[in-house]
Design a protein around this motif. Structure first.
Motif, PDB file in Angstrom:
ATOM      1  N   UNK A  15      44.718  42.276  35.057  1.00 23.78           N
ATOM      2  CA  UNK A  15      43.610  41.447  34.584  1.00 23.78           C
ATOM      3  C   UNK A  15      43.644  40.077  35.252  1.00 23.78           C
ATOM      4  N   UNK A  16      44.825  39.512  35.432  1.00 18.20           N
ATOM      5  CA  UNK A  16      44.940  38.202  36.071  1.00 18.20           C
ATOM      6  C   UNK A  16      44.614  38.261  37.554  1.00 18.20           C
ATOM      7  N   UNK A  17      44.692  39.418  38.151  1.00 14.62           N
ATOM      8  CA  UNK A  17      44.430  39.583  39.582  1.00 14.62           C
ATOM      9  C   UNK A  17      42.937  39.657  39.891  1.00 14.62           C
ATOM     10  N   UNK A  18      42.105  39.634  38.885  1.00 19.71           N
ATOM     11  CA  UNK A  18      40.661  39.765  39.050  1.00 19.71           C
ATOM     12  C   UNK A  18      39.929  38.563  38.469  1.00 19.71           C
ATOM     13  N   UNK A  19      38.732  38.291  39.008  1.00 17.44           N
ATOM     14  CA  UNK A  19      37.853  37.263  38.464  1.00 17.44           C
ATOM     15  C   UNK A  19      36.648  37.977  37.868  1.00 17.44           C
ATOM     16  N   UNK A  20      36.454  37.821  36.578  1.00 18.31           N
ATOM     17  CA  UNK A  20      35.312  38.441  35.912  1.00 18.31           C
ATOM     18  C   UNK A  20      34.147  37.460  35.989  1.00 18.31           C
ATOM     19  N   UNK A  21      33.213  37.707  36.901  1.00 18.75           N
ATOM     20  CA  UNK A  21      32.123  36.760  37.109  1.00 18.75           C
ATOM     21  C   UNK A  21      31.181  36.665  35.911  1.00 18.75           C
ATOM     22  N   UNK A  22      31.248  37.610  35.005  1.00 20.37           N
ATOM     23  CA  UNK A  22      30.428  37.568  33.797  1.00 20.37           C
ATOM     24  C   UNK A  22      31.051  36.736  32.685  1.00 20.37           C
ATOM     25  N   UNK A  23      32.299  36.329  32.861  1.00 22.13           N
ATOM     26  CA  UNK A  23      32.997  35.531  31.852  1.00 22.13           C
ATOM     27  C   UNK A  23      32.957  34.054  32.260  1.00 22.13           C
ATOM     28  N   UNK A  24      32.261  33.259  31.486  1.00 18.14           N
ATOM     29  CA  UNK A  24      32.056  31.850  31.828  1.00 18.14           C
ATOM     30  C   UNK A  24      33.379  31.100  31.987  1.00 18.14           C
ATOM     31  N   UNK A  25      34.347  31.375  31.121  1.00 19.46           N
ATOM     32  CA  UNK A  25      35.612  30.650  31.191  1.00 19.46           C
ATOM     33  C   UNK A  25      36.391  30.991  32.460  1.00 19.46           C
TER      34      UNK A  25
END
Length: 62
Positions: A15-25
């Protein structure tokens, strides 16, 4: 209702290895970390994928 499974160390690492562009934080964290705008982070994710290393590399211009 089934109880949710506890997230494993492997799951947290992935999970830390990815950037979730839908998550504002997550977008704001990357923007602050790299000194770029949130829209630049979203564009980088769209262009190179959600890999945090690739997004940071793109934002640094390498």
């Amino acid at each position: 209702m089934a109880k949710a499974k506890k997230q494993t160390a492997r799951g947290r690492k992935q999970d830390r290895a990815r950037v979730a562009s839908g998550q504002k934080y997550e977008v704001s964290y990357e923007a602050k970390k790299t000194g770029r705008s949130a829209s630049a982070v979203k564009k980088a994710v769209k262009k190179v994928g959600s890999s945090r290393k690739e997004v940071e590399r793109k934002l640094k211009g390498r």
